[in-house]
Scaffold this motif. Structure first.
Motif, PDB file in Angstrom:
ATOM      1  N   LYS A 272       0.851  -1.187   0.000  1.00 36.18           N
ATOM      2  CA  LYS A 272       0.000   0.000   0.000  1.00 36.18           C
ATOM      3  C   LYS A 272       0.887   1.237   0.000  1.00 36.18           C
ATOM      4  CE  LYS A 272      -3.834  -2.194   2.512  1.00 36.18           C
ATOM      5  NZ  LYS A 272      -4.864  -2.085   1.456  1.00 36.18           N
ATOM      6  N   TYR A 273       0.411   2.272  -0.662  1.00 34.27           N
ATOM      7  CA  TYR A 273       1.163   3.512  -0.777  1.00 34.27           C
ATOM      8  C   TYR A 273       0.353   4.657  -0.175  1.00 34.27           C
ATOM      9  CZ  TYR A 273       3.640   0.668  -4.205  1.00 34.27           C
ATOM     10  OH  TYR A 273       4.329  -0.333  -4.818  1.00 34.27           O
ATOM     11  N   GLY A 308      -4.934   7.586   2.162  1.00 30.57           N
ATOM     12  CA  GLY A 308      -4.029   7.742   1.030  1.00 30.57           C
ATOM     13  C   GLY A 308      -4.743   8.380  -0.149  1.00 30.57           C
ATOM     14  N   GLU A 309      -3.986   8.989  -1.053  1.00 30.47           N
ATOM     15  CA  GLU A 309      -4.578   9.799  -2.119  1.00 30.47           C
ATOM     16  C   GLU A 309      -4.177   9.309  -3.515  1.00 30.47           C
ATOM     17  OE1 GLU A 309      -4.038  13.960  -1.608  1.00 30.47           O
ATOM     18  OE2 GLU A 309      -4.173  13.847   0.586  1.00 30.47           O
ATOM     19  N   LEU A 310      -5.127   9.390  -4.404  1.00 32.95           N
ATOM     20  CA  LEU A 310      -4.917   9.136  -5.827  1.00 32.95           C
ATOM     21  C   LEU A 310      -4.991  10.463  -6.560  1.00 32.95           C
ATOM     22  CD1 LEU A 310      -4.825   7.277  -8.392  1.00 32.95           C
ATOM     23  CD2 LEU A 310      -7.331   7.266  -8.289  1.00 32.95           C
ATOM     24  N   TRP A 311      -3.959  10.766  -7.337  1.00 33.56           N
ATOM     25  CA  TRP A 311      -3.934  11.944  -8.202  1.00 33.56           C
ATOM     26  C   TRP A 311      -3.701  11.459  -9.627  1.00 33.56           C
ATOM     27  CZ3 TRP A 311      -4.138  17.264  -6.970  1.00 33.56           C
ATOM     28  CH2 TRP A 311      -4.238  17.555  -5.597  1.00 33.56           C
ATOM     29  N   ALA A 345      -8.753  11.666  -5.487  1.00 30.74           N
ATOM     30  CA  ALA A 345      -9.638  10.870  -4.646  1.00 30.74           C
ATOM     31  C   ALA A 345      -8.864  10.410  -3.427  1.00 30.74           C
ATOM     32  CB  ALA A 345     -10.198   9.673  -5.408  1.00 30.74           C
ATOM     33  N   VAL A 346      -9.570  10.234  -2.318  1.00 29.82           N
ATOM     34  CA  VAL A 346      -8.947   9.889  -1.049  1.00 29.82           C
ATOM     35  C   VAL A 346      -9.562   8.608  -0.509  1.00 29.82           C
ATOM     36  CG1 VAL A 346      -8.429  10.671   1.300  1.00 29.82           C
ATOM     37  CG2 VAL A 346      -8.573  12.333  -0.571  1.00 29.82           C
ATOM     38  N   ASN A 347      -8.709   7.722  -0.054  1.00 31.76           N
ATOM     39  CA  ASN A 347      -9.168   6.508   0.610  1.00 31.76           C
ATOM     40  C   ASN A 347      -9.607   6.879   2.027  1.00 31.76           C
ATOM     41  OD1 ASN A 347      -9.686   3.839   1.230  1.00 31.76           O
ATOM     42  ND2 ASN A 347      -7.542   3.347   1.656  1.00 31.76           N
ATOM     43  N   GLY A 356     -16.882  13.270  19.803  1.00 29.14           N
ATOM     44  CA  GLY A 356     -17.792  12.297  19.207  1.00 29.14           C
ATOM     45  C   GLY A 356     -18.163  12.579  17.773  1.00 29.14           C
ATOM     46  N   ALA A 357     -17.754  13.735  17.216  1.00 30.95           N
ATOM     47  CA  ALA A 357     -18.098  14.071  15.835  1.00 30.95           C
ATOM     48  C   ALA A 357     -17.090  13.449  14.891  1.00 30.95           C
ATOM     49  CB  ALA A 357     -18.122  15.592  15.647  1.00 30.95           C
ATOM     50  N   ALA A 358     -17.563  12.872  13.814  1.00 30.30           N
ATOM     51  CA  ALA A 358     -16.675  12.245  12.849  1.00 30.30           C
ATOM     52  C   ALA A 358     -15.862  13.292  12.114  1.00 30.30           C
ATOM     53  CB  ALA A 358     -17.474  11.420  11.855  1.00 30.30           C
ATOM     54  N   VAL A 359     -14.609  12.987  11.882  1.00 29.23           N
ATOM     55  CA  VAL A 359     -13.713  13.891  11.171  1.00 29.23           C
ATOM     56  C   VAL A 359     -13.268  13.229   9.883  1.00 29.23           C
ATOM     57  CG1 VAL A 359     -11.495  15.081  11.216  1.00 29.23           C
ATOM     58  CG2 VAL A 359     -12.894  14.972  13.290  1.00 29.23           C
ATOM     59  N   ASP A 360     -13.422  13.943   8.800  1.00 32.37           N
ATOM     60  CA  ASP A 360     -13.007  13.435   7.489  1.00 32.37           C
ATOM     61  C   ASP A 360     -11.592  13.925   7.220  1.00 32.37           C
ATOM     62  OD1 ASP A 360     -12.636  12.746   4.888  1.00 32.37           O
ATOM     63  OD2 ASP A 360     -14.615  13.426   4.206  1.00 32.37           O
ATOM     64  N   ASP A 361     -10.666  12.988   7.031  1.00 36.12           N
ATOM     65  CA  ASP A 361      -9.261  13.334   6.794  1.00 36.12           C
ATOM     66  C   ASP A 361      -8.931  13.480   5.321  1.00 36.12           C
ATOM     67  OD1 ASP A 361      -8.466  13.459   9.392  1.00 36.12           O
ATOM     68  OD2 ASP A 361      -7.977  11.323   9.536  1.00 36.12           O
ATOM     69  N   SER A 362      -9.923  13.712   4.488  1.00 38.04           N
ATOM     70  CA  SER A 362      -9.658  13.705   3.049  1.00 38.04           C
ATOM     71  C   SER A 362      -8.965  14.958   2.552  1.00 38.04           C
ATOM     72  CB  SER A 362     -10.976  13.524   2.274  1.00 38.04           C
ATOM     73  OG  SER A 362     -11.850  14.596   2.528  1.00 38.04           O
ATOM     74  N   HIS A 363      -8.850  15.985   3.385  1.00 39.79           N
ATOM     75  CA  HIS A 363      -8.165  17.208   2.960  1.00 39.79           C
ATOM     76  C   HIS A 363      -6.908  17.368   3.789  1.00 39.79           C
ATOM     77  CE1 HIS A 363     -11.476  18.420   0.390  1.00 39.79           C
ATOM     78  NE2 HIS A 363     -12.273  18.051   1.359  1.00 39.79           N
ATOM     79  N   ARG A 364      -5.774  17.065   3.189  1.00 49.15           N
ATOM     80  CA  ARG A 364      -4.508  17.113   3.888  1.00 49.15           C
ATOM     81  C   ARG A 364      -3.809  18.445   3.658  1.00 49.15           C
ATOM     82  NH1 ARG A 364      -1.392  11.323   3.442  1.00 49.15           N
ATOM     83  NH2 ARG A 364      -2.968  10.068   4.454  1.00 49.15           N
ATOM     84  N   VAL A 365      -2.862  18.734   4.514  1.00 50.46           N
ATOM     85  CA  VAL A 365      -2.032  19.919   4.369  1.00 50.46           C
ATOM     86  C   VAL A 365      -0.688  19.482   3.807  1.00 50.46           C
ATOM     87  CG1 VAL A 365      -0.920  21.821   5.572  1.00 50.46           C
ATOM     88  CG2 VAL A 365      -3.178  21.048   6.298  1.00 50.46           C
TER      89      VAL A 365
END
Length: 398
Positions: A272-273, A308-311, A345-347, A356-365
């Motif tokens: 996995k990458y 992980g991210e696909l570009w 796209a983000v895995n 308790g609130a869900a956090v989406d990690d799809s936007h990275r810095v």
């Protein structure tokens, strides 16, 4: 052989004209299929396509994947014509170093491949081409080697270029400009293609982690990333022996290291990458072939770490976004013009913090990018289906 219909059209023509190919020790060059091999006295094969080589790889060391033909005693050769004229010229020059004077060389190709104008390419060392047969939308011709050659060097065809820098996030002030090596048969030879130029203009500079450059070609995407972030662990994958040779030479020229893999898909044995970058192909030779790109996009998520991210970049008319959405559940269009589009796209993995609130990690810095300073190491691990293979390269330690 059970049925000609399972073969490519040029191979169908070859089988039908078997009595015209009167060699007793035949070298085959880049055949796309292998089911017909018992119809001819094939003693060795030179394979430039990793996927096509798979069917021949178990037949012995006389069948080789690489940038030069296996050495042996042959009295003729049969070439499946590539679409790139410069690659055809290179193949013919290489064959002139391993065939005897007077040896016949047959060339077969789809009628769209340039086979009808091949007489313009033969040049010195070969007799005028003669047509043997037409059929299956293909043409078979024959020529004769009149002047054998002592040597043919891959670097005779070497071209080096610098990718466009203006307006790119990867061209931060003080950054080292990439020097890209390319050879005939590499996509867009002798320069960079417009799609990769667009993707380079929109790729962030990843801070750290592992990156797969799928369908890497000459390595322009991955090397540009590595020069900005030397801590990236890079893997380069392509189906073409010429592309992998160019990629390895590019790494050497830029003082970088990485793993190079000869494959046409994301195999289960691959890890996995953290990131995958790609300009996926949709041609195999002359034929439009969506299968490599489709399979890649369906399997990409399985080879990404959590978040992980696909570009990728692709022609706008291709239905890649739909395939990405099927796999990832979303597809972000980062940029588009009238020809190409850049997608991300983000895995995605959702985690629950203390509130308790869900956090989406799809936007990275991402970091702004740092240039490569004083890192001069070259080490390329070359793999083929898990096994090592050799390319025609000059290693730094020789």
């Amino acid at each position: 052989m059970k049925s000609l219909k399972t073969l490519s059209p040029p191979s169908q023509l070859v089988v039908r004209q078997a009595d015209q190919i009167n060699s007793q020790a035949l070298l085959v060059v880049n055949p796309p299929d292998h089911e017909w091999r018992h119809e001819f006295p094939v003693v060795a094969g030179w394979h430039l396509h990793a996927g096509w080589f798979r069917g021949w790889s178990q037949l012995g060391s006389e069948h080789q994947f690489g940038t030069t033909p296996p050495r042996g005693e042959y009295d003729g050769a049969l070439i499946w014509l590539p679409k790139e004229k410069k690659l055809t010229d290179y193949i013919l020059r290489q064959l002139a170093t391993c065939l005897p004077k007077g040896a016949p060389v047959w060339l077969v190709g789809d009628n769209r491949s340039g086979i009808k104008s091949i007489h313009k390419q033969l040049g010195e060392g070969y007799s005028p081409a003669q047509k043997v047969a037409n059929g299956s939308h293909s043409t078979l011709i024959v020529t004769t080697l009149t002047e054998p050659a002592e040597t043919c060097q891959l670097d005779d065809y070497r071209h080096v270029f610098t990718p466009p820098q203006e307006g790119q996030p990867l061209s931060a002030e003080g950054a080292t400009a990439a020097q890209i090596v390319t050879y005939p048969g590499v996509f867009a030879y002798p320069k960079i293609d417009l799609g990769s130029t667009m993707l380079l203009a929109h790729l962030p500079s990843f801070k750290r982690g592992s990156v797969l450059d799928f369908a890497c070609g000459n390595g322009v995407l991955g090397v540009s990333l590595q020069l900005q972030q030397p801590d990236l662990k890079m893997t380069y994958l392509d189906v073409s022996a010429m592309a992998l040779a160019a990629c390895a030479a590019t790494l050497e020229l830029n003082g970088l290291q990485g793993t190079i893999i000869a494959e046409d898909h994301l195999g289960a044995e691959l890890p996995k990458y953290d990131y995958i970058v790609s300009h996926p192909p949709f041609h195999t030779g002359q034929a439009t072939d969506y299968s490599i790109g489709q399979q890649f996009l369906r399997n990409a998520r399985e080879h990404l770490t959590p978040n992980g991210e696909l570009w990728l970049v692709a022609n706008r008319f291709l239905a890649w976004p739909e395939l990405v959405e099927e796999s990832f559940g979303h597809c972000e269009r980062v940029f588009t013009d009238n020809k190409f589009a850049v997608y991300r796209a983000v895995n995605t993995v959702q985690r629950a913090p203390k509130n308790g609130a869900a956090v989406d990690d799809s936007h990275r810095v991402y970091s702004a990018g740092h240039h490569l300073a004083g890192r001069q190491c070259f080490g390329v691990a070359l793999c083929f289906h898990g096994a090592h293979f050799k390319l025609n390269l000059r290693q730094a330690n020789e």
